[in-house]
Design a protein around this motif. Structure first.
Motif, PDB file in Angstrom:
ATOM      1  N   HIS A  16       0.836  -1.206   0.000  1.00 41.36           N
ATOM      2  CA  HIS A  16       0.000   0.000   0.000  1.00 41.36           C
ATOM      3  C   HIS A  16       0.866   1.250   0.000  1.00 41.36           C
ATOM      4  N   ALA A  17       1.946   1.237   0.772  1.00 44.61           N
ATOM      5  CA  ALA A  17       2.839   2.403   0.841  1.00 44.61           C
ATOM      6  C   ALA A  17       3.568   2.594  -0.487  1.00 44.61           C
ATOM      7  N   LEU A  18       4.069   1.476  -1.027  1.00 47.04           N
ATOM      8  CA  LEU A  18       4.832   1.548  -2.279  1.00 47.04           C
ATOM      9  C   LEU A  18       3.958   2.007  -3.442  1.00 47.04           C
ATOM     10  N   TYR A  19       2.697   1.640  -3.422  1.00 49.08           N
ATOM     11  CA  TYR A  19       1.747   2.069  -4.468  1.00 49.08           C
ATOM     12  C   TYR A  19       1.803   3.597  -4.614  1.00 49.08           C
ATOM     13  N   GLN A  20       1.766   4.278  -3.447  1.00 49.08           N
ATOM     14  CA  GLN A  20       1.753   5.743  -3.468  1.00 49.08           C
ATOM     15  C   GLN A  20       3.076   6.313  -3.967  1.00 49.08           C
ATOM     16  N   GLU A  21       4.186   5.670  -3.561  1.00 49.78           N
ATOM     17  CA  GLU A  21       5.497   6.179  -3.990  1.00 49.78           C
ATOM     18  C   GLU A  21       5.744   5.938  -5.470  1.00 49.78           C
ATOM     19  N   ALA A  22       5.230   4.825  -5.990  1.00 49.80           N
ATOM     20  CA  ALA A  22       5.554   4.437  -7.376  1.00 49.80           C
ATOM     21  C   ALA A  22       4.638   5.095  -8.400  1.00 49.80           C
ATOM     22  N   ARG A  23       3.434   5.443  -7.957  1.00 51.33           N
ATOM     23  CA  ARG A  23       2.410   5.988  -8.855  1.00 51.33           C
ATOM     24  C   ARG A  23       2.877   7.206  -9.681  1.00 51.33           C
ATOM     25  N   PRO A  24       3.556   8.190  -9.030  1.00 54.42           N
ATOM     26  CA  PRO A  24       3.989   9.356  -9.819  1.00 54.42           C
ATOM     27  C   PRO A  24       4.934   8.992 -10.963  1.00 54.42           C
ATOM     28  N   TYR A  25       5.571   7.821 -10.901  1.00 53.37           N
ATOM     29  CA  TYR A  25       6.488   7.395 -11.974  1.00 53.37           C
ATOM     30  C   TYR A  25       5.790   6.522 -13.019  1.00 53.37           C
ATOM     31  N   GLY A  26       4.473   6.380 -12.878  1.00 52.70           N
ATOM     32  CA  GLY A  26       3.725   5.565 -13.855  1.00 52.70           C
ATOM     33  C   GLY A  26       3.823   4.076 -13.570  1.00 52.70           C
ATOM     34  N   ILE A  27       4.180   3.734 -12.317  1.00 54.09           N
ATOM     35  CA  ILE A  27       4.337   2.316 -11.964  1.00 54.09           C
ATOM     36  C   ILE A  27       3.224   1.882 -11.010  1.00 54.09           C
ATOM     37  N   GLN A  28       2.645   0.723 -11.325  1.00 51.51           N
ATOM     38  CA  GLN A  28       1.549   0.190 -10.500  1.00 51.51           C
ATOM     39  C   GLN A  28       2.095  -0.770  -9.447  1.00 51.51           C
ATOM     40  N   VAL A  29       1.462  -0.777  -8.271  1.00 47.29           N
ATOM     41  CA  VAL A  29       1.777  -1.788  -7.251  1.00 47.29           C
ATOM     42  C   VAL A  29       0.456  -2.365  -6.767  1.00 47.29           C
ATOM     43  N   LEU A  30       0.372  -3.681  -6.759  1.00 41.49           N
ATOM     44  CA  LEU A  30      -0.874  -4.337  -6.355  1.00 41.49           C
ATOM     45  C   LEU A  30      -0.584  -5.417  -5.315  1.00 41.49           C
ATOM     46  N   ALA A  31      -1.350  -5.382  -4.218  1.00 42.99           N
ATOM     47  CA  ALA A  31      -1.279  -6.478  -3.229  1.00 42.99           C
ATOM     48  C   ALA A  31      -2.440  -7.426  -3.503  1.00 42.99           C
ATOM     49  N   VAL A  32      -2.116  -8.707  -3.666  1.00 48.24           N
ATOM     50  CA  VAL A  32      -3.152  -9.723  -3.911  1.00 48.24           C
ATOM     51  C   VAL A  32      -3.332 -10.525  -2.625  1.00 48.24           C
ATOM     52  N   ASN A  33      -4.577 -10.595  -2.166  1.00 43.32           N
ATOM     53  CA  ASN A  33      -4.843 -11.259  -0.886  1.00 43.32           C
ATOM     54  C   ASN A  33      -5.796 -12.430  -1.067  1.00 43.32           C
ATOM     55  N   PRO A  34      -5.249 -13.603  -1.340  1.00 45.64           N
ATOM     56  CA  PRO A  34      -6.122 -14.768  -1.465  1.00 45.64           C
ATOM     57  C   PRO A  34      -6.473 -15.320  -0.084  1.00 45.64           C
ATOM     58  N   GLY A  35      -7.593 -16.061  -0.039  1.00 47.10           N
ATOM     59  CA  GLY A  35      -7.886 -16.882   1.136  1.00 47.10           C
ATOM     60  C   GLY A  35      -7.436 -18.293   0.802  1.00 47.10           C
ATOM     61  N   LYS A  36      -8.090 -19.283   1.421  1.00 51.94           N
ATOM     62  CA  LYS A  36      -7.662 -20.672   1.164  1.00 51.94           C
ATOM     63  C   LYS A  36      -7.757 -20.990  -0.324  1.00 51.94           C
ATOM     64  N   THR A  37      -6.644 -21.462  -0.868  1.00 52.43           N
ATOM     65  CA  THR A  37      -6.558 -21.753  -2.298  1.00 52.43           C
ATOM     66  C   THR A  37      -5.998 -23.165  -2.473  1.00 52.43           C
ATOM     67  N   GLU A  38      -6.544 -23.881  -3.469  1.00 51.12           N
ATOM     68  CA  GLU A  38      -6.133 -25.289  -3.663  1.00 51.12           C
ATOM     69  C   GLU A  38      -4.745 -25.373  -4.289  1.00 51.12           C
ATOM     70  N   THR A  39      -3.731 -25.443  -3.429  1.00 59.49           N
ATOM     71  CA  THR A  39      -2.338 -25.601  -3.889  1.00 59.49           C
ATOM     72  C   THR A  39      -1.619 -26.506  -2.885  1.00 59.49           C
ATOM     73  N   ARG A  40      -0.308 -26.629  -3.054  1.00 62.83           N
ATOM     74  CA  ARG A  40       0.515 -27.442  -2.144  1.00 62.83           C
ATOM     75  C   ARG A  40       0.752 -26.725  -0.812  1.00 62.83           C
ATOM     76  N   PHE A  41       0.300 -25.476  -0.721  1.00 60.78           N
ATOM     77  CA  PHE A  41       0.636 -24.610   0.410  1.00 60.78           C
ATOM     78  C   PHE A  41       0.425 -25.293   1.775  1.00 60.78           C
ATOM     79  N   PHE A  42      -0.736 -25.928   1.965  1.00 61.36           N
ATOM     80  CA  PHE A  42      -1.083 -26.476   3.286  1.00 61.36           C
ATOM     81  C   PHE A  42      -0.233 -27.703   3.627  1.00 61.36           C
ATOM     82  N   GLU A  43       0.092 -28.468   2.598  1.00 56.07           N
ATOM     83  CA  GLU A  43       0.979 -29.622   2.793  1.00 56.07           C
ATOM     84  C   GLU A  43       2.360 -29.128   3.253  1.00 56.07           C
ATOM     85  N   THR A  44       2.876 -28.117   2.574  1.00 51.70           N
ATOM     86  CA  THR A  44       4.182 -27.551   2.945  1.00 51.70           C
ATOM     87  C   THR A  44       4.137 -26.981   4.360  1.00 51.70           C
ATOM     88  N   ALA A  45       2.997 -26.355   4.713  1.00 52.79           N
ATOM     89  CA  ALA A  45       2.878 -25.698   6.024  1.00 52.79           C
ATOM     90  C   ALA A  45       2.531 -26.693   7.137  1.00 52.79           C
TER      91      ALA A  45
END
Ligand code: NAP
Length: 262
Positions: free
Chosen positions: A167-196
């Motif tokens: 969120h902070a970087l979004y504001q700093e990068a915006r004036p230079y024409g650069i986008q920053v996006l945080a993606v926040n998934p919930g439980k997703t079907e991947t290997r993640f839970f096995e690894t964890a």
């Protein structure tokens, strides 16, 4: 965002990162795929190039939790003249269990990957993006970043960092024409839970596929959003959580985690 140059995806060998590779390839992006699993990356490279003849795919086999790995990757792409216009910081893992009982080394490795590599890669690739006046950084955080997460305490804290940082970087990068996006998934079907080392077989609630998560992420990027919570159920859950004191949420999460350990 229109394809121009290369998209670099960390953690591209499995799960959400692999899906980023497929969907970005579909949109015409050439790719730099990063992970430790050499064979999986090589196979994915071949499949993506076969399906999307116009895209180039380069693999970088690296353990990004290792000190110096991010700089090594940056130097490799610079030497090969690969213009990275989209950086997808996706590689990450969790480790379920009591903080004091989980090996410190594993938790340190988690911080080094989920936070350290993400910050270093953002810093390194932001400079050339600024010089070109275009680019985007997608950071894969989690709904776990919005609430305290007992029995996955370090993981939750790494994702809270990623969310705040993005969120902070979004504001700093915006004036230079650069986008920053945080993606926040919930439980997703991947290997993640096995690894964890997490058993979620008894958990109810909605689970998304990696394809659904990435589709929502890329749509948010197209719309210039700063953050996206994927999945309607996850959005509703977090809206509700907004009205509940953090201490209460922590107590409920702790109770449920203890029950699932039995
Ligand atoms: N699945 C979920 O429910 C969920 C929910 C919210 C957020 N997330 C986040 O989504 C991201 C992707 O996770 P996922 O669900 O797709 O899990 P996954 O299927 O386990 O994939 C993790 C990816 O990260 C790579 N990786 C792990 N350690 C690495 C290292 N030291 N260096 C380089 N690459 C490494 C793995 O490749 P190698 O093993 O080949 O290195 C793999 O490609 C993570 O940041 C995770 O925190 C996941």
């Amino acid at each position: 965002m229109e394809p121009r140059g290369y998209a670099l995806v960390t953690g591209a060998s499995y799960g959400i990162g692999e899906e980023f590779a497929w969907q970005l390839g579909e949109r015409g992006w050439s790719l730099v795929l990063v992970a430790r699993s050499q064979e999986r990356l090589a196979k994915l490279r071949e499949e993506v190039m076969n399906r999307h003849g116009q895209v180039d795919v380069v693999c970088a086999v690296l353990d990004l939790s290792r000190p110096g790995a991010a700089l090594e990757l940056f130097q490799k792409t610079q030497q090969a003249n690969l213009e990275i216009n989209l950086l997808v910081n996706n590689a990450g893992f969790g480790a379920f269990g009591e903080f004091s009982a989980n090996p410190l080394e594993r938790q340190r490795q988690m911080i080094d990957l989920n936070v350290g590599a993400l910050v270093e890669l953002s810093h390194l690739y932001l400079q050339p993006m600024k010089e070109r006046g275009t680019g985007a950084i997608v950071n894969v955080a989690s709904i776990a970043g919005y609430v305290p997460l007992p029995y996955n305490a370090v993981y939750g804290a790494t994702k809270a960092f990623v969310l705040s940082f993005s969120h902070a970087l979004y504001q700093e990068a915006r004036p230079y024409g650069i986008q920053v996006l945080a993606v926040n998934p919930g439980k997703t079907e991947t290997r993640f839970f096995e690894t964890a080392n997490m058993d979620i077989s008894k958990d109810g609630g909605q689970r998304q596929t990696a394809a659904q998560v990435v589709k929502e992420a890329l749509s948010a990027l197209d719309r210039g959003k700063t953050s996206v919570i994927t999945g309607l159920g996850n959005r509703m859950l977090l809206r509700l959580a907004h009205f509940i004191p953090r201490a209460w949420i922590a107590a409920v999460v702790a109770k449920r985690a203890r029950q699932s350990r039995r």
